[in-house]
Design an enzyme around this catalytic site. Structure first.
Site, PDB file in Angstrom:
ATOM      1  N   ASP A 103       0.817  -1.207   0.000  1.00 39.64           N
ATOM      2  CA  ASP A 103       0.000   0.000   0.000  1.00 39.64           C
ATOM      3  C   ASP A 103       0.854   1.262   0.000  1.00 39.64           C
ATOM      4  O   ASP A 103       1.420   1.638   1.037  1.00 39.64           O
ATOM      5  CB  ASP A 103      -0.903  -0.019   1.248  1.00 39.64           C
ATOM      6  CG  ASP A 103      -1.746   1.218   1.362  1.00 39.64           C
ATOM      7  OD1 ASP A 103      -2.307   1.458   2.451  1.00 39.64           O
ATOM      8  OD2 ASP A 103      -1.828   1.968   0.369  1.00 39.64           O
ATOM      9  N   ASP A 284      -1.843   5.784  -4.972  1.00 40.99           N
ATOM     10  CA  ASP A 284      -2.190   4.960  -3.819  1.00 40.99           C
ATOM     11  C   ASP A 284      -2.632   3.555  -4.233  1.00 40.99           C
ATOM     12  O   ASP A 284      -3.797   3.327  -4.590  1.00 40.99           O
ATOM     13  CB  ASP A 284      -3.312   5.653  -3.041  1.00 40.99           C
ATOM     14  CG  ASP A 284      -3.674   4.892  -1.786  1.00 40.99           C
ATOM     15  OD1 ASP A 284      -4.564   5.365  -1.056  1.00 40.99           O
ATOM     16  OD2 ASP A 284      -3.076   3.821  -1.553  1.00 40.99           O
TER      17      ASP A 284
HETATM   18  C1  LIG Z   1     -12.305  -7.403   0.155  1.00 41.94           C
HETATM   19  C2  LIG Z   1     -12.039  -5.956  -0.153  1.00 41.94           C
HETATM   20  N1  LIG Z   1     -12.689  -5.253  -1.049  1.00 41.94           N
HETATM   21  O1  LIG Z   1     -12.183  -4.000  -1.096  1.00 41.94           O
HETATM   22  C3  LIG Z   1     -11.191  -3.908  -0.184  1.00 41.94           C
HETATM   23  C4  LIG Z   1     -10.336  -2.680   0.058  1.00 41.94           C
HETATM   24  C5  LIG Z   1     -11.102  -5.135   0.440  1.00 41.94           C
HETATM   25  C6  LIG Z   1     -10.134  -5.500   1.513  1.00 41.94           C
HETATM   26  N2  LIG Z   1     -10.790  -5.513   2.822  1.00 41.94           N
HETATM   27  C7  LIG Z   1     -12.127  -5.024   2.898  1.00 41.94           C
HETATM   28  C8  LIG Z   1     -10.020  -4.984   3.944  1.00 41.94           C
HETATM   29  C9  LIG Z   1      -9.340  -3.695   3.671  1.00 41.94           C
HETATM   30  C10 LIG Z   1      -9.697  -2.412   4.011  1.00 41.94           C
HETATM   31  C11 LIG Z   1      -8.678  -1.615   3.628  1.00 41.94           C
HETATM   32  N3  LIG Z   1      -7.764  -2.413   3.098  1.00 41.94           N
HETATM   33  N4  LIG Z   1      -8.163  -3.682   3.104  1.00 41.94           N
HETATM   34  C12 LIG Z   1      -6.491  -1.962   2.628  1.00 41.94           C
HETATM   35  C13 LIG Z   1      -6.119  -0.749   3.385  1.00 41.94           C
HETATM   36  N5  LIG Z   1      -7.186   0.211   3.255  1.00 41.94           N
HETATM   37  C14 LIG Z   1      -6.936   1.416   2.658  1.00 41.94           C
HETATM   38  C15 LIG Z   1      -5.661   1.714   2.205  1.00 41.94           C
HETATM   39  C16 LIG Z   1      -5.469   2.943   1.572  1.00 41.94           C
HETATM   40  N6  LIG Z   1      -4.261   3.314   1.102  1.00 41.94           N
HETATM   41  N7  LIG Z   1      -6.499   3.785   1.391  1.00 41.94           N
HETATM   42  C17 LIG Z   1      -7.712   3.443   1.867  1.00 41.94           C
HETATM   43  N8  LIG Z   1      -7.961   2.269   2.487  1.00 41.94           N
HETATM   44  C18 LIG Z   1      -8.490  -0.169   3.741  1.00 41.94           C
END
Ligand SMILES: Cc1noc(C)c1CN(C)Cc1cc2n(n1)CCN(c1cc(N)ncn1)C2
Length: 397
Positions: A103, A284
């Site tokens: 990330d 990002d």
């Molecule tokens: C399954 C699924 N579907 O869509 C996702 C995302 C997932 C993963 N799952 C829900 C969990 C999750 C939530 C996040 N992530 N993973 C990655 C980090 N997140 C970020 C990173 C960042 N740079 N900016 C904003 N949020 C939020």
């Protein structure tokens, strides 16, 4: 026994099995077997390259390649689901390999761990903590833009990504994770690749994996090749000309917010003319979609029949059968285009004929976010020299 003999005795004991002082005194001659201490082995070519660069000397042919041989690496980025919502990369922490979401929008390397309730670990690979490796008093707590988050304690351990080794990397072991992460059995944690200035460890922020290994890489960079519904790569230490076409256009990065933040100078839709607009955005990889200023988003969906900004669906949606125009951002004076079909993220619910847009409004975020929808058609270089301004490089895959 004279003090220098103590040293020899210890050395002899260490390298030729334990020789008691009595044995040692009886012996007239002995052999000292050299033990290669590879863990301290430096890459000589790397050391020479660093010195020549430091003093501005001409770099002889082949030295960069020689230096690169040992330190660079490449790891896969595999879609976590059918919609490229996230990409997962295998990372070995201690002696366990976990699947992390690399990330560039955050700076914590955190992982599901044995500190969590076992009910949270079902279906996950996780880090089994070793209290002897704990960083005393260190804790972490992170929240993401979507309201998800995690928190825990910190350890120092070996981390390997794509063959690149950080021998003592801050590993943030979770004691708890939010419901979004509990529901997602594919993601075992995150590999933060933003700037270490936004690492959440207290009282002392820790280095990202990239910052830890950067000085050992042939070049201080990683290059990201995310793909549409296919596995891509994270490459550390060198560019790979087989992964892009044309030139790489570089733009300077503003690091004050800890992100890979840059300015685009305009946008265009389909074959239309370019609208000049200064767009402050971050690159990002941890964000699924492309979040842009209202004017650009409205202009885009005006070209999509049946599109609407739906409060009930939480954003712009359209008929899944819609034909979507390409979208371009002007970065470093060069138009970088995303194919329209990449803007169809997914049905709003499984089987629905209404689809959620990959381009959404950045209202409330404070800047635009160039997430996976855009990145997956590009070869993106994240370069952070030891001294001087970090840069982002953009090329067409
Ligand atoms: C399954 C699924 N579907 O869509 C996702 C995302 C997932 C993963 N799952 C829900 C969990 C999750 C939530 C996040 N992530 N993973 C990655 C980090 N997140 C970020 C990173 C960042 N740079 N900016 C904003 N949020 C939020």
């Amino acid at each position: 026994m004279p003090s220098f003999l103590n040293a020899i005795t210890v050395a002899v004991a260490f390298s030729v099995a334990v020789a008691s002082p009595v044995d040692f005194q009886k012996r007239k001659a002995f052999t000292l077997h050299q033990v290669e201490r590879t863990q301290f082995l430096k890459n000589g070519a790397q050391s020479k390259l660093r010195t020549l660069r430091k003093y501005g000397a001409t770099i002889p042919e082949g030295l960069v390649e020689a230096a690169a041989a040992a330190a660079n690496g490449s790891a896969p980025a595999v879609p976590g689901d059918a919609y490229d919502s996230l990409y997962l990369t295998p990372v070995t922490i201690g002696n366990t390999t976990v699947q992390l979401d690399a990330d560039t929008g955050s700076a914590d390397l955190w992982v599901f761990s044995s500190l969590q309730a076992s009910s949270q670990l079902t279906g996950h690979d996780y880090y089994k903590v070793d209290s002897s490796k704990a960083i005393s008093g260190a804790t972490w707590k992170i929240s993401y833009g979507d309201g998800s988050g995690a928190a825990g304690k910190v350890y120092a351990d070996k981390v390997v990504v794509g063959g690149v080794t950080a021998t003592s990397q801050a590993v943030e072991a979770a004691t708890s994770v939010s419901s979004q992460f509990q529901a997602d059995r594919d993601t075992d944690g995150l590999l933060g690749l933003a700037f270490s200035s936004i690492n959440t460890v207290k009282p002392t922020p820790q280095k990202t994996f990239f910052d830890t290994v950067k000085s050992s890489l042939a070049s201080p960079l990683f290059a990201v090749t995310l793909k549409y519904h296919a596995a891509g790569t994270y490459d550390f230490g060198a560019l790979d000309s087989s992964k892009y076409t044309g030139d790489i256009t570089y733009v300077n990065v503003k690091t004050t917010n800890g992100f890979w933040e840059f300015t685009a100078s305009g946008y265009s839709i389909g074959s239309g003319s370019t609208t000049t607009s200064s767009i402050d955005a971050i690159a990002d990889t941890g964000t699924t979609l492309l979040y842009l200023p209202t004017a650009a988003v409205s202009a885009y969906y005006r070209q999509v029949s049946g599109a609407q900004d739906s409060s009930s669906e939480g954003g712009w949606v359209f008929p899944c059968s819609a034909t979507l125009p390409n979208f371009s951002l002007v970065i470093g004076g060069v138009k970088q285009t995303v194919p329209g079909k990449y803007v169809n993220y997914s049905p709003v619910t499984t089987g629905s004929s209404t689809c959620f847009g990959g381009i959404q409004d950045n209202t409330g975020i404070g800047f635009s976010i160039v997430g996976d929808i855009f990145l997956k058609s590009k070869y993106v270089v994240f370069e952070s020299p030891a001294s001087g301004t970090p840069r982002l490089g953009w090329a067409q895959q």
